[in-house]
Design an enzyme around this catalytic site. Structure first.
Site, mmCIF file in Angstrom:
data_model
loop_
_atom_site.group_PDB
_atom_site.id
_atom_site.type_symbol
_atom_site.label_atom_id
_atom_site.label_comp_id
_atom_site.label_asym_id
_atom_site.label_seq_id
_atom_site.Cartn_x
_atom_site.Cartn_y
_atom_site.Cartn_z
ATOM 1 N N ARG A 154 -3.908 10.105 5.385
ATOM 2 C CA ARG A 154 -2.779 11.021 5.420
ATOM 3 C C ARG A 154 -2.039 11.082 4.084
ATOM 4 O O ARG A 154 -1.569 12.141 3.674
ATOM 5 C CB ARG A 154 -1.828 10.610 6.537
ATOM 6 C CG ARG A 154 -0.557 11.410 6.588
ATOM 7 C CD ARG A 154 0.329 11.008 7.744
ATOM 8 N NE ARG A 154 1.645 11.625 7.594
ATOM 9 C CZ ARG A 154 1.900 12.899 7.814
ATOM 10 N NH1 ARG A 154 0.926 13.709 8.204
ATOM 11 N NH2 ARG A 154 3.113 13.385 7.650
ATOM 12 N N LYS A 199 0.830 -1.203 0.000
ATOM 13 C CA LYS A 199 0.000 0.000 0.000
ATOM 14 C C LYS A 199 0.865 1.253 0.000
ATOM 15 O O LYS A 199 0.617 2.205 -0.758
ATOM 16 C CB LYS A 199 -0.907 0.011 1.230
ATOM 17 C CG LYS A 199 -1.779 1.252 1.325
ATOM 18 C CD LYS A 199 -2.369 1.455 2.705
ATOM 19 C CE LYS A 199 -1.348 2.047 3.654
ATOM 20 N NZ LYS A 199 -1.958 2.620 4.872
ATOM 21 N N ASN A 200 1.894 1.274 0.836
ATOM 22 C CA ASN A 200 2.719 2.469 0.975
ATOM 23 C C ASN A 200 3.646 2.693 -0.214
ATOM 24 O O ASN A 200 4.304 3.731 -0.294
ATOM 25 C CB ASN A 200 3.526 2.404 2.271
ATOM 26 C CG ASN A 200 2.648 2.573 3.490
ATOM 27 O OD1 ASN A 200 1.546 3.119 3.407
ATOM 28 N ND2 ASN A 200 3.116 2.100 4.631
ATOM 29 N N ILE A 212 3.211 18.005 8.357
ATOM 30 C CA ILE A 212 3.751 18.014 6.995
ATOM 31 C C ILE A 212 4.653 19.222 6.778
ATOM 32 O O ILE A 212 4.872 19.632 5.644
ATOM 33 C CB ILE A 212 2.622 17.981 5.948
ATOM 34 C CG1 ILE A 212 1.743 19.233 6.038
ATOM 35 C CG2 ILE A 212 1.793 16.721 6.093
ATOM 36 C CD1 ILE A 212 0.841 19.413 4.832
ATOM 37 N N CYS A 262 -4.338 7.690 10.523
ATOM 38 C CA CYS A 262 -4.303 7.133 11.874
ATOM 39 C C CYS A 262 -3.886 8.194 12.885
ATOM 40 O O CYS A 262 -2.986 8.985 12.645
ATOM 41 C CB CYS A 262 -3.323 5.966 11.951
ATOM 42 S SG CYS A 262 -3.889 4.478 11.113
#
EC number: 2.5.1.7
Length: 422
Positions: free
Chosen positions: A95, A22-23, A126, A119
């Site tokens: 996010r 996913k990342n 950021i 989460c």
């Protein structure tokens, strides 16, 4: 609301396949915004976060669809004119939505992106993204919960920038922005995670000039334009790690297929230290949990250190150790929210700030528990597998953000696990 019900205490035997990361998939899909045309991203997991990013790109005017007959392929058609806005309604749950900021600025010269959600495991600001983009020539204002960014000169310009702290999404965002900037960019103190290298490989496939992705210094020479993307994302090292920990639970014997051994070195070191037998097999790793684990001390760190995303899962294993273990969380604050739920299952854990002392117990016993975040939910599933009796894991929408039908992958191993739709 769905829940996962587990009848625990059953040995796990067999093989399980790892999905795409996913990342890695999220930044690669966001990178499609850098080029007009038809893009193809393969080995993409079917997860809530991926679907959310697809909706976001759809809102911008892109066409996003899963391949017919191949649900692991995502095809995107990116038009010449893209709406450069990421609204709160779509960004609030994820996010990683902030990853569209760099590509939009680089290609269109403007962007309006809501501050991100995801989460609740610490502030995770950021600011490093914004400082780096400002160094590239962007003008940025924070107004009413949005990042309003523009490039007065029309194109970003290359720069030398050192991140104050390593940030994965920050490194990725700035890599994408610099790919279309005028001139040379050098990024220092970069995140070294495998997902960063995977994005670098994808950008190179698009025609970008990128060197050093996956190291602490990345060099990028901007180009006038990029071509459409065709790329297969790497396997998910955190999903793989979760299954490796499952194999290390006492009495289990699990082969994790499709995982990259080089991505698991820090975890494998700890699994061997607790007494698990870990061996390389064709296409993956086999883990045998032989007897009660030994206690170990663990300190999370950015890659190549022990991943914070595996801290909760390893804690489950240490809850059953013959002795006391110490876990120090250095990456995120407030990442021990799973502890109170493990205590409900009979674990003995004491938390003092960023340190958890885990005193092993002979066994856990099932109980209703509630997930607080993505990796905590995976830890509670592992705990339910190891516990005697019935465990119900509530709020599994957290789980679905990062694990592709985990109950369907564990059941063939012998786990008595099912999803109850709510």
């Amino acid at each position: 609301m769905d829940k996962i019900v587990i009848e625990g205490g059953v040995p796990l035997r067999g093989s399980v396949d790892v999905s795409g990361a996913k990342n890695a998939a999220l930044p690669v899909i966001a990178a499609a915004l850098l080029a007009e045309g038809e893009h193809e991203v393969r080995n993409v997991p079917d997860l809530a976060d991926v679907r959310t990013l697809g909706k976001l790109l759809g809102h911008m005017g892109c066409e996003v669809a899963r391949g017919e007959g191949d649900r692991r392929t995502v095809r995107l058609r990116v038009p010449a004119a893209v709406a450069p806005e990421a609204p709160y309604e779509l960004v609030k749950t994820m996010r990683a939505s902030v990853l569209v900021l760099g590509p939009l600025l680089a290609r269109l010269g403007r962007a309006r992106v809501s501050l991100p959600g995801g989460c609740a495991i610490g502030a995770r600001p950021i600011d490093q993204h914004l400082k780096a983009l400002t160094a590239l020539g962007a003008e940025i204002r924070l107004e009413h919960g949005y990042v309003n960014a523009s490039v007065p000169r029309g194109r970003l310009r290359g720069t030398v920038f050192t991140f104050d702290a390593q940030t994965v999404t920050g490194t990725e965002n700035v890599m994408m922005a610099a790919a279309l900037a005028d001139g040379e960019t050098v990024l220092r103190n970069c995140a070294r995670e495998p997902e960063v290298k995977d994005l670098g490989d994808a950008l190179v496939a698009m025609g970008a000039l990128v060197e050093g992705a996956g190291t602490d210094e990345i060099w990028i020479e901007g180009v006038p334009s990029l071509r459409p993307l065709s790329h297969a994302v790497i396997p998910d090292r955190i999903e793989a790690g979760t299954f490796l920990v499952a194999g290390a639970l006492p009495g289990n014997d699990v082969t994790v297929r499709g995982c990259v051994a080089a991505h698991q070195e820090a975890l494998v070191e700890k699994l061997r230290a607790v007494g698990a037998e870990v061996t390389k097999v064709e296409g993956g790793l086999r883990v045998v949990g032989d007897g009660r684990p030994r206690p170990v001390d663990v300190r999370t760190a950015p890659h190549p250190g022990f991943p914070t995303d595996m801290q909760a899962q390893l804690m489950v294993l240490l809850c059953l150790a013959d002795g006391t273990s110490r876990i120090t969380e250095t990456v995120f604050e407030n990442r021990f929210m799973h502890v109170q739920e493990l205590i409900r299952l009979g674990a003995h854990v004491e938390v003092d700030g960023r340190v958890a002392m885990v005193k092993g117990v002979p066994e856990l016993s099932g109980a209703p528990v509630m997930a607080s975040d993505l990796r905590a939910s995976a830890a509670l599933v592992l705990a339910g597998l190891a516990a005697s009796g019935t465990t119900e894991v509530l709020r599994v929408y957290h789980l679905d953000r990062g694990y592709e039908r985990i109950e369907e992958k564990l059941a063939p191993l012998g786990a008595r696990i099912r999803r109850v739709r709510g």
